[in-house]
Design an enzyme around this catalytic site. Sequence first.
Site, short mmCIF file in Angstrom:
data_model
loop_
_atom_site.label_atom_id
_atom_site.label_comp_id
_atom_site.label_asym_id
_atom_site.label_seq_id
_atom_site.Cartn_x
_atom_site.Cartn_y
_atom_site.Cartn_z
N TYR A 140 0.85 -1.18 0.00
CA TYR A 140 0.00 0.00 0.00
C TYR A 140 0.89 1.24 0.00
O TYR A 140 1.80 1.36 0.82
CB TYR A 140 -0.90 0.01 1.24
CG TYR A 140 -1.87 1.17 1.31
CD1 TYR A 140 -2.89 1.28 0.38
CD2 TYR A 140 -1.76 2.14 2.30
CE1 TYR A 140 -3.79 2.35 0.44
CE2 TYR A 140 -2.65 3.20 2.37
CZ TYR A 140 -3.66 3.30 1.44
OH TYR A 140 -4.54 4.36 1.50
N ASP B 101 9.22 2.98 0.18
CA ASP B 101 8.12 3.60 0.90
C ASP B 101 8.29 3.24 2.37
O ASP B 101 7.91 2.16 2.80
CB ASP B 101 6.78 3.10 0.35
CG ASP B 101 5.60 3.65 1.14
OD1 ASP B 101 5.84 4.35 2.15
OD2 ASP B 101 4.46 3.38 0.75
N LYS C 45 3.43 8.88 8.96
CA LYS C 45 3.22 8.26 10.29
C LYS C 45 4.17 8.80 11.37
O LYS C 45 3.99 9.92 11.82
CB LYS C 45 3.25 6.74 10.15
CG LYS C 45 2.13 6.30 9.17
CD LYS C 45 1.78 4.86 9.14
CE LYS C 45 0.49 4.66 8.38
NZ LYS C 45 0.59 3.96 7.12
#
Length: 428
Positions: A144, A239, A267
């Site tokens: 993702y 990522d 995050k």
Amino acid sequence: MLYQRSSQLFAEAEKVIPGGVNSPVRAFKGVGGTPIFAKSAKGAYVYDEDGNRYIDYINSWGPMILGHAFQPVVDAVIEKTKLGTSFGMPTELETKIADLAVSMVPNIDKIRFVSSGTEACMSAIRLARGFTKKDKIIKFAGCYHGHSDSFLIQAGSGASTFGTPNSPGVTQGTAKDTLLANYNNIENVKSLFESNKNEIAAIIIEPVAGNMGCIPPKEGFLEDLRQVCDINNALLIFDEVMTGFRLAKGGAQELFSVEADIVCFGKVIGGGLPVGAFAARNEIMNYLSPLGPVYQAGTLSGNPLAMAAGFAMLQSLNDDKNVFNRLENKTAYLHKGIQDVLSKNSIDFTINRVGSMISVHFDKNPVYDFNTAKNGDNDTFKKFFHGLLKEGVYIAPSAYETWFITDALTYEDLDFTIQAIDKVSKQL
Ligand SMILES: *Cc1c(COP(=O)(O)O)cnc(C)c1O
């Protein structure tokens, strides 16, 4: 436990917000039942609107690595707020956090801040395409990278939970530039390069996958990707929205000693405020506007509150020489505890873990890519989830999510969790 107020609030939310939530996986669709509404959180615990307390293994899906309402972050945000919450002008703090991030992460010279992980990954592939002057990218099934069009092709996380791996609204034109490979399968990647000669700008990967459960890269896989990129003049994009500032100070690049060309963050880097970032060496970053031709911008990018939270978070992680060891030890302890009680109760399972990312799969076979992740027994997971919730342990409401361990957890919390899992396993 009573969920009266949560149920009421959800019913009201559903009238004015699609599905009652602002991000799909919160809706409990993967596990059934009504989502619980959070009221407050402190340290390792989150409290809901009915007054129930849970040991939290989601931690806002990663950012709260040092616990909820972490004092240095709270103080920094309160102080900054008094000085004005947004200017749309450069501020000194942006340079301070950039300096700190560049000093912590290997192999990057410059960093650009945005407001989410989605934006970071979206901008990273635009930059890679502009820099290499090629159009196609390779992504891995089950990874993702946020919800921008190019990535909604067999994406993990919520996109897997709801069985809509390819979202309507993504045009054929966009989809054709995203090539899919299986995680941990280098032959797959090599054959894509062969059949798309000189067309591939970049490979984007979660260096430890965390959106189909936790899936570690096989020995040598990341090194092989590095080599394939070098041979083909393509960029390697890590990522690290989930792994950055979590697996180590320098993230997965440091842990595995593999250099990426572009690194994406989110995050943890925002300490719980909306922050994302992407970074690379000068040659690549200088391709960005206003220095270079690749356009990228944001009204609230580098927002002072967000930067204050992020800076306080990174500083705490940077100054605490032992934090990543403690996280490793706590998660290893939990790992062993869960393994022991599930074995004792004759449950079929596989546990994957890297550092403070861990996932429990209800399947006895190894889980190393999206296909093997899908073999997990979802009915068992649902019972497991609701059982734990009743015991006051909050894990992600989907079998495709990683548990995020926080340093605020005590060994008593971990023992409590293991006992709860023992109790729940007897009912599976
Ligand atoms: C969460 C996540 C994203 C998206 O970040 P948002 O802030 O939710 O947009 C991208 N990549 C990875 C690996 C993630 O875990």
